[in-house]
Design a protein around this motif. Structure first.
Motif, PDB file in Angstrom:
ATOM      1  N   GLU A  40       0.739  -1.169   0.058  1.00 13.08           N
ATOM      2  CA  GLU A  40      -0.040   0.049  -0.019  1.00 13.08           C
ATOM      3  C   GLU A  40       0.943   1.356  -0.058  1.00 13.08           C
ATOM      4  OE1 GLU A  40      -3.267   2.387   0.048  1.00 13.08           O
ATOM      5  OE2 GLU A  40      -3.369   0.112  -0.444  1.00 13.08           O
ATOM      6  N   ASP A  41       2.008   1.380   0.863  1.00  9.29           N
ATOM      7  CA  ASP A  41       2.939   2.464   0.883  1.00  9.29           C
ATOM      8  C   ASP A  41       3.485   2.561  -0.499  1.00  9.29           C
ATOM      9  OD1 ASP A  41       2.275   2.829   3.589  1.00  9.29           O
ATOM     10  OD2 ASP A  41       4.029   1.949   4.356  1.00  9.29           O
ATOM     11  N   ALA A  42       3.826   1.465  -1.013  1.00 10.97           N
ATOM     12  CA  ALA A  42       4.463   1.622  -2.385  1.00 10.97           C
ATOM     13  C   ALA A  42       3.424   2.309  -3.458  1.00 10.97           C
ATOM     14  CB  ALA A  42       4.815   0.236  -2.936  1.00 10.97           C
ATOM     15  N   ARG A  43       2.119   1.789  -3.441  1.00 10.73           N
ATOM     16  CA  ARG A  43       1.270   2.360  -4.246  1.00 10.73           C
ATOM     17  C   ARG A  43       0.889   3.824  -4.061  1.00 10.73           C
ATOM     18  NH1 ARG A  43      -1.319  -2.610  -3.076  1.00 10.73           N
ATOM     19  NH2 ARG A  43      -2.552  -1.806  -1.657  1.00 10.73           N
ATOM     20  N   GLU A  44       0.977   4.122  -2.794  1.00 11.69           N
ATOM     21  CA  GLU A  44       0.834   5.689  -2.522  1.00 11.69           C
ATOM     22  C   GLU A  44       2.142   6.520  -3.213  1.00 11.69           C
ATOM     23  OE1 GLU A  44      -0.086   6.382   1.599  1.00 11.69           O
ATOM     24  OE2 GLU A  44      -1.812   5.623   1.489  1.00 11.69           O
ATOM     25  N   ALA A  45       3.020   5.973  -2.850  1.00  7.67           N
ATOM     26  CA  ALA A  45       4.648   6.403  -3.634  1.00  7.67           C
ATOM     27  C   ALA A  45       4.181   6.543  -4.980  1.00  7.67           C
ATOM     28  CB  ALA A  45       5.774   5.809  -3.316  1.00  7.67           C
ATOM     29  N   PRO A  65     -10.509  -0.537  -5.642  1.00  2.00           N
ATOM     30  CA  PRO A  65     -10.186  -1.573  -4.755  1.00  2.00           C
ATOM     31  C   PRO A  65      -9.504  -2.713  -5.332  1.00  2.00           C
ATOM     32  CG  PRO A  65     -12.620  -1.652  -5.316  1.00  2.00           C
ATOM     33  CD  PRO A  65     -11.994  -0.647  -6.218  1.00  2.00           C
ATOM     34  N   ILE A  66      -8.507  -3.202  -4.290  1.00  2.00           N
ATOM     35  CA  ILE A  66      -7.859  -4.467  -4.528  1.00  2.00           C
ATOM     36  C   ILE A  66      -8.674  -5.515  -4.762  1.00  2.00           C
ATOM     37  CG2 ILE A  66      -6.124  -5.994  -3.745  1.00  2.00           C
ATOM     38  CD1 ILE A  66      -4.785  -3.126  -4.407  1.00  2.00           C
ATOM     39  N   VAL A  67      -8.556  -6.150  -6.047  1.00  2.00           N
ATOM     40  CA  VAL A  67      -9.304  -7.437  -6.094  1.00  2.00           C
ATOM     41  C   VAL A  67      -8.437  -8.646  -6.087  1.00  2.00           C
ATOM     42  CG1 VAL A  67     -11.232  -6.412  -7.383  1.00  2.00           C
ATOM     43  CG2 VAL A  67      -9.263  -7.017  -8.541  1.00  2.00           C
ATOM     44  N   GLU A  68      -7.219  -8.404  -6.157  1.00  2.00           N
ATOM     45  CA  GLU A  68      -6.246  -9.487  -6.172  1.00  2.00           C
ATOM     46  C   GLU A  68      -4.840  -9.045  -5.596  1.00  2.00           C
ATOM     47  OE1 GLU A  68      -3.807 -12.006  -9.493  1.00  2.00           O
ATOM     48  OE2 GLU A  68      -5.694 -11.515 -10.010  1.00  2.00           O
ATOM     49  N   GLU A  69      -4.239  -9.953  -4.653  1.00  2.00           N
ATOM     50  CA  GLU A  69      -2.850  -9.600  -4.194  1.00  2.00           C
ATOM     51  C   GLU A  69      -2.224 -10.818  -3.590  1.00  2.00           C
ATOM     52  OE1 GLU A  69      -1.936  -5.584  -2.044  1.00  2.00           O
ATOM     53  OE2 GLU A  69      -2.304  -7.083  -0.557  1.00  2.00           O
ATOM     54  N   THR A  70      -1.180 -10.885  -4.172  1.00  2.00           N
ATOM     55  CA  THR A  70      -0.112 -11.986  -3.764  1.00  2.00           C
ATOM     56  C   THR A  70       1.136 -11.520  -3.209  1.00  2.00           C
ATOM     57  OG1 THR A  70       0.543 -12.274  -5.879  1.00  2.00           O
ATOM     58  CG2 THR A  70      -1.432 -13.572  -5.500  1.00  2.00           C
ATOM     59  N   GLY A 115       5.678  -9.256  -4.940  1.00  2.00           N
ATOM     60  CA  GLY A 115       4.249  -9.352  -5.096  1.00  2.00           C
ATOM     61  C   GLY A 115       3.545  -8.803  -6.192  1.00  2.00           C
ATOM     62  N   HIS A 116       2.220  -8.878  -6.125  1.00  2.00           N
ATOM     63  CA  HIS A 116       1.594  -8.467  -7.278  1.00  2.00           C
ATOM     64  C   HIS A 116       0.074  -7.997  -7.049  1.00  2.00           C
ATOM     65  CE1 HIS A 116      -0.159  -9.087 -11.446  1.00  2.00           C
ATOM     66  NE2 HIS A 116      -1.057  -9.559 -10.966  1.00  2.00           N
ATOM     67  N   SER A 117      -0.344  -6.939  -7.538  1.00  2.00           N
ATOM     68  CA  SER A 117      -1.754  -6.641  -6.974  1.00  2.00           C
ATOM     69  C   SER A 117      -2.597  -6.217  -8.461  1.00  2.00           C
ATOM     70  CB  SER A 117      -1.542  -5.410  -6.215  1.00  2.00           C
ATOM     71  OG  SER A 117      -1.244  -4.317  -6.787  1.00  2.00           O
ATOM     72  N   VAL A 118      -3.792  -6.339  -8.153  1.00  2.00           N
ATOM     73  CA  VAL A 118      -4.707  -5.903  -9.311  1.00  2.00           C
ATOM     74  C   VAL A 118      -6.057  -5.149  -8.500  1.00  2.00           C
ATOM     75  CG1 VAL A 118      -6.400  -6.701 -11.279  1.00  2.00           C
ATOM     76  CG2 VAL A 118      -4.446  -7.970 -10.693  1.00  2.00           C
ATOM     77  N   GLN A 119      -6.248  -3.846  -9.289  1.00  2.00           N
ATOM     78  CA  GLN A 119      -7.337  -2.950  -8.847  1.00  2.00           C
ATOM     79  C   GLN A 119      -8.332  -2.939  -9.837  1.00  2.00           C
ATOM     80  OE1 GLN A 119      -4.046  -0.200  -7.219  1.00  2.00           O
ATOM     81  NE2 GLN A 119      -5.681   0.677  -6.624  1.00  2.00           N
ATOM     82  N   ALA A 120      -9.515  -3.080  -9.519  1.00  2.00           N
ATOM     83  CA  ALA A 120     -10.655  -2.948 -10.621  1.00  2.00           C
ATOM     84  C   ALA A 120     -11.383  -1.543 -10.160  1.00  2.00           C
ATOM     85  CB  ALA A 120     -11.601  -4.092 -10.428  1.00  2.00           C
ATOM     86  N   PHE A 121     -11.905  -0.750 -11.439  1.00  2.00           N
ATOM     87  CA  PHE A 121     -12.650   0.143 -11.239  1.00  2.00           C
ATOM     88  C   PHE A 121     -14.104  -0.090 -10.823  1.00  2.00           C
ATOM     89  CE2 PHE A 121      -9.242   1.711 -13.935  1.00  2.00           C
ATOM     90  CZ  PHE A 121      -8.669   2.495 -13.233  1.00  2.00           C
ATOM     91  N   THR A 124     -18.924   5.155  -7.646  1.00  2.00           N
ATOM     92  CA  THR A 124     -19.272   5.615  -6.285  1.00  2.00           C
ATOM     93  C   THR A 124     -20.551   4.769  -5.716  1.00  2.00           C
ATOM     94  OG1 THR A 124     -20.428   7.662  -7.321  1.00  2.00           O
ATOM     95  CG2 THR A 124     -18.158   7.662  -6.399  1.00  2.00           C
ATOM     96  N   ASP A 125     -21.392   4.307  -6.818  1.00  2.00           N
ATOM     97  CA  ASP A 125     -22.346   3.322  -6.096  1.00  2.00           C
ATOM     98  C   ASP A 125     -21.907   1.733  -6.105  1.00  2.00           C
ATOM     99  OD1 ASP A 125     -24.369   5.327  -6.165  1.00  2.00           O
ATOM    100  OD2 ASP A 125     -24.801   5.297  -8.204  1.00  2.00           O
ATOM    101  N   TYR A 126     -20.548   1.429  -6.310  1.00  2.00           N
ATOM    102  CA  TYR A 126     -19.836   0.223  -5.943  1.00  2.00           C
ATOM    103  C   TYR A 126     -20.230  -0.672  -6.951  1.00  2.00           C
ATOM    104  CZ  TYR A 126     -18.933   2.612  -1.564  1.00  2.00           C
ATOM    105  OH  TYR A 126     -18.590   3.369  -0.640  1.00  2.00           O
ATOM    106  N   GLN A 127     -20.579  -0.074  -8.229  1.00  2.00           N
ATOM    107  CA  GLN A 127     -20.851  -0.800  -9.259  1.00  2.00           C
ATOM    108  C   GLN A 127     -19.596  -1.032 -10.227  1.00  2.00           C
ATOM    109  OE1 GLN A 127     -23.802  -2.721  -9.695  1.00  2.00           O
ATOM    110  NE2 GLN A 127     -23.803  -1.616  -7.674  1.00  2.00           N
ATOM    111  N   ILE A 128     -19.177  -2.265 -10.749  1.00  2.00           N
ATOM    112  CA  ILE A 128     -17.956  -2.492 -11.380  1.00  2.00           C
ATOM    113  C   ILE A 128     -18.088  -1.552 -12.891  1.00  2.00           C
ATOM    114  CG2 ILE A 128     -19.089  -4.476 -12.862  1.00  2.00           C
ATOM    115  CD1 ILE A 128     -15.281  -4.236 -11.759  1.00  2.00           C
ATOM    116  N   ILE A 129     -16.887  -0.860 -13.274  1.00  2.00           N
ATOM    117  CA  ILE A 129     -16.662  -0.260 -14.440  1.00  2.00           C
ATOM    118  C   ILE A 129     -16.027  -1.400 -15.286  1.00  2.00           C
ATOM    119  CG2 ILE A 129     -15.667   1.622 -15.490  1.00  2.00           C
ATOM    120  CD1 ILE A 129     -15.875   3.164 -12.774  1.00  2.00           C
ATOM    121  N   LEU A 130     -16.600  -1.650 -16.208  1.00  2.00           N
ATOM    122  CA  LEU A 130     -16.138  -2.598 -17.161  1.00  2.00           C
ATOM    123  C   LEU A 130     -15.240  -2.072 -18.498  1.00  2.00           C
ATOM    124  CD1 LEU A 130     -19.571  -4.580 -18.147  1.00  2.00           C
ATOM    125  CD2 LEU A 130     -17.548  -5.163 -16.575  1.00  2.00           C
TER     126      LEU A 130
END
Length: 148
Positions: A40-45, A65-70, A115-121, A124-130
């Motif tokens: 998370e600190d790295a993503r902020e940097a 939001p993070i949808v996958e993190e290893t 590590g590896h991370s994936v964020q999806a969009f 603001t109504d928490y619906q996936i943006i395709l």
């Protein structure tokens, strides 16, 4: 087509950090749950360096939001060490933000974890943006990560 494409230019950021006593277990080894905070600190940097921070998402009426993190642990980090985390952006045509991470010991140069991370969009109504939001497409173009 491959989801992750080879970009014209690699975007990366680095951050050196201290291992705090509260992050280690009784063996003096960093507790595995602390690594997610380092990512998370790295993503902020990265966001601060390239203008892809969480407030940018918010100002464009979405979240990522993070949808996958290893995390893969190669060698233990210990209290008192001062590691460096490198974050590497992996371009994709999908509506995702993908990063790889490498944590190094700054004294020995050893690779300690990856590590590896994936964020999806989502909106603001928490619906996936395709599809990639317009601001994200513009950001990718600005930084020349695609040969589009």
């Amino acid at each position: 087509m491959k989801e992750i494409l080879k970009g014209l230019k690699e975007l990366r950021a680095s951050k050196t950090f201290d291992i705090r006593f509260s992050e280690v277990d009784s063996m003096n080894v960093v507790w595995h749950g602390s690594y997610a905070l380092y990512l998370e600190d790295a993503r902020e940097a990265f966001g601060a360096k390239y203008g892809l921070d969480y407030m940018n998402y918010f100002h464009h009426h979405c979240y990522a939001p993070i949808v996958e993190e290893t995390i893969r642990y190669h060698k233990p980090l210990r209290y008192g060490s001062k590691p460096r985390i490198d974050i590497i952006y992996r371009p994709t045509i999908a509506a995702k933000v993908i990063f790889d991470y490498e944590i190094y010991d700054t004294v020995s140069g050893d690779l300690m974890a990856t590590g590896h991370s994936v964020q999806a969009f989502i909106d603001t109504d928490y619906q996936i943006i395709l599809y990639r939001p317009a601001f994200y497409q513009a950001w990718q173009k600005q930084w020349g990560v695609f040969a589009e």
